[in-house]
Design a protein around this motif. Structure first.
Motif, short mmCIF file in Angstrom:
data_model
loop_
_atom_site.label_atom_id
_atom_site.label_comp_id
_atom_site.label_asym_id
_atom_site.label_seq_id
_atom_site.Cartn_x
_atom_site.Cartn_y
_atom_site.Cartn_z
N TYR A 36 0.81 -1.21 0.00
CA TYR A 36 0.00 0.00 0.00
C TYR A 36 0.86 1.27 0.00
CZ TYR A 36 -3.33 -3.49 1.67
OH TYR A 36 -4.08 -4.63 1.81
N PHE A 38 2.24 4.78 1.34
CA PHE A 38 2.37 5.33 2.69
C PHE A 38 1.97 6.80 2.72
CE2 PHE A 38 6.46 6.25 0.76
CZ PHE A 38 6.79 7.51 1.25
N ARG A 39 1.79 7.40 1.53
CA ARG A 39 1.27 8.77 1.45
C ARG A 39 0.81 9.01 0.01
NH1 ARG A 39 4.78 12.40 -1.05
NH2 ARG A 39 6.95 11.73 -1.20
N TYR A 153 4.77 5.01 -2.77
CA TYR A 153 4.95 3.71 -2.11
C TYR A 153 6.32 3.60 -1.44
CZ TYR A 153 1.00 2.24 -5.03
OH TYR A 153 -0.22 2.13 -5.63
N PRO A 154 6.47 2.68 -0.49
CA PRO A 154 7.82 2.29 -0.05
C PRO A 154 8.57 1.75 -1.26
CG PRO A 154 6.14 1.45 1.47
CD PRO A 154 5.40 1.98 0.27
N LYS A 212 -8.63 2.74 3.68
CA LYS A 212 -7.73 2.48 4.80
C LYS A 212 -8.50 1.86 5.97
CE LYS A 212 -4.77 5.71 5.56
NZ LYS A 212 -4.14 6.98 6.02
#
Length: 447
Positions: A36, A38-39, A153-154, A212
């Motif tokens: 997912y 993260f921002r 994403y990461p 979320k």
């Protein structure tokens, strides 16, 4: 496309990218669609350079006046572009991204997002997120075209957020996601397929929050199911003979302690003794601040187990802590001619009615005959597999885990639903109170 399809078999990924994705623990299609953001970068709030503040995160639209790669003497590559939003030119800088000049050309219109900084009196944005603009609309990749929120994403080396969202957008329509929750549990939450679509590509902040909410619920719900399953399995363990409590010897041992037990310690001890007198094994978590007296409780319980003819394994997360517990327990038990052993990576004296150690206690070389109690200090420092393996070493698996980490009740019920919980909420008289402070950045020493 199946959820368990390896990423190596997905078009456009192959072996090279799949190895990079392994650094993000992504191995299957299911892993990727559950990776997912993260921002989100909000491209709906377009500003101008002249109105922006230094240090503020801004979204700008403008034209590329020039772009080039600069190669440093240290083998690094800087890609620098002059960008003008019609109010004032600024410098855009990317690090080790020489490929960008193949995607961005002089004269292209871009929408960029990042923190506005000032270096040598020049305005700049370091490593901005960018999208091409056609006419007056951002030419976002098809999966985010027309949307104001762009997922970030990461990442890992060689795998950008743009690459990830492109692949996820291509895969999601090909995957059949079955919602495991019945309507009576799901209630008014999004269906799982909708939640996955909207966590990656929301039209607005409301959609992102609803996605979320659903995915967070699923995570906690399945954790609770797992802990309940563990609890049921524990309760089905072999019926054991309750331990006998020699109250006279126990009272004598407690009276010889160098301090009086607090009311909280007495309450916790009563709860543990009650467990030991049942015909099912104890499985309890003991929580208390540093200095609240958890080790003393562990010592008393070990003494009860000793009086019943069984041994105790006491596992600590570090050698330093193991030797501290070893010295503490020796002072309490040696006068009673109860032997205490130590078993760590550097010292292996495994003889003793009570053996204190580290991960080394998991070794098959350690004799574990007649173990009646296992104590694990700072249990969150050990993996589930390690605790399960250690627990399997005991003939009568009474299990006591300890932690100094404060655990809110709701978190405890979710994550430790398989454990009974005791809390030492009172410090011994004269014990200095532990205080926690937040040090502001301006008072911190720079490295």
């Amino acid at each position: 496309m199946d959820l368990q399809t390896p990423l190596t078999k997905v078009a456009g990924i192959g072996y090279s990218y799949s190895k990079k994705l392994e650094y993000l623990n992504l191995f299957t299609v299911e892993d990727l669609i559950n990776h997912y953001p993260f921002r989100y970068d909000d491209f709906s709030k377009v500003a101008s350079v002249i109105d922006a503040q230094i240090g503020e995160k801004v979204t700008l639209q403008g034209e590329i006046w020039s772009i080039k790669n600069i190669y440093t003497r240290y083998g690094k590559t800087l890609t620098q572009a002059i960008f003008n939003d019609s109010t004032t030119p600024i410098t855009l800088t990317w690090f080790n991204s020489s490929w960008i000049i193949k995607q961005i050309k002089t004269g292209d219109r871009l929408q960029v997002s990042g923190k506005l900084t000032k270096y040598k009196s020049k305005l700049s944005i370091m490593a901005p997120t960018w999208e091409l603009i056609t006419s007056e609309e951002p030419k976002l990749t098809s999966e985010v075209s027309g949307k104001n929120l762009v997922p970030i994403y990461p990442e890992t080396y060689g795998v950008s957020s743009k690459w990830l969202r492109t692949k996820i957008a291509a895969i999601l329509p090909q995957v059949k996601v079955i919602d495991p929750l019945p309507n009576e549990i799901k209630n008014n939450m999004l269906a799982l397929p909708d939640a996955l679509q909207k966590i990656h590509f929301p039209q607005n902040w409301e959609e992102a929050e609803k996605a979320k909410e659903r995915l967070s619920f699923d995570e906690l719900f399945f954790i609770q199911l797992a802990t309940l399953k563990i609890r049921q399995a524990w309760q089905k363990k072999q019926v054991i003979d309750p331990l006998k409590i020699d109250q006279k010897k126990l009272d004598q041992f407690v009276k010889k302690l160098p301090f009086k037990l607090t009311k909280a310690q007495e309450k916790v001890l009563t709860e543990i003794i009650s467990d030991l007198q049942k015909n099912t094994p104890m499985n309890r978590l003991l929580q208390g601040e540093v200095g609240s007296g958890k080790t003393v409780i562990a010592a008393i319980v070990s003494y009860i187990v000793y009086l019943n003819g069984f041994k105790t394994l006491f596992m600590a997360p570090t050698e330093i802590l193991a030797f501290q517990h070893f010295e503490t327990l020796k002072k309490l038990f040696v006068p009673l001619k109860i032997s205490v052993g130590i078993y760590t990576g550097s010292k292996k004296n495994q003889t003793g009615d009570i053996v204190v150690g580290t991960h080394a206690l998991l070794s098959k070389k350690l004799e574990t005959e007649n173990i009646g109690l296992i104590i694990v200090d700072e249990q969150q420092r050990f993996g589930v597999e390690q605790r399960t393996l250690l627990r399997s070493r005991a003939k009568i698996p009474h299990f006591l885990t300890m932690t100094a980490t404060p655990i809110p009740r709701t978190v405890a019920l979710t994550l430790y639903g398989d454990l009974d919980i005791s809390i030492i909420d009172e410090m011994p008289i004269g014990r200095q109170q532990v205080k926690t402070f937040r040090v502001p950045e301006k008072k911190r020493k720079s490295k």
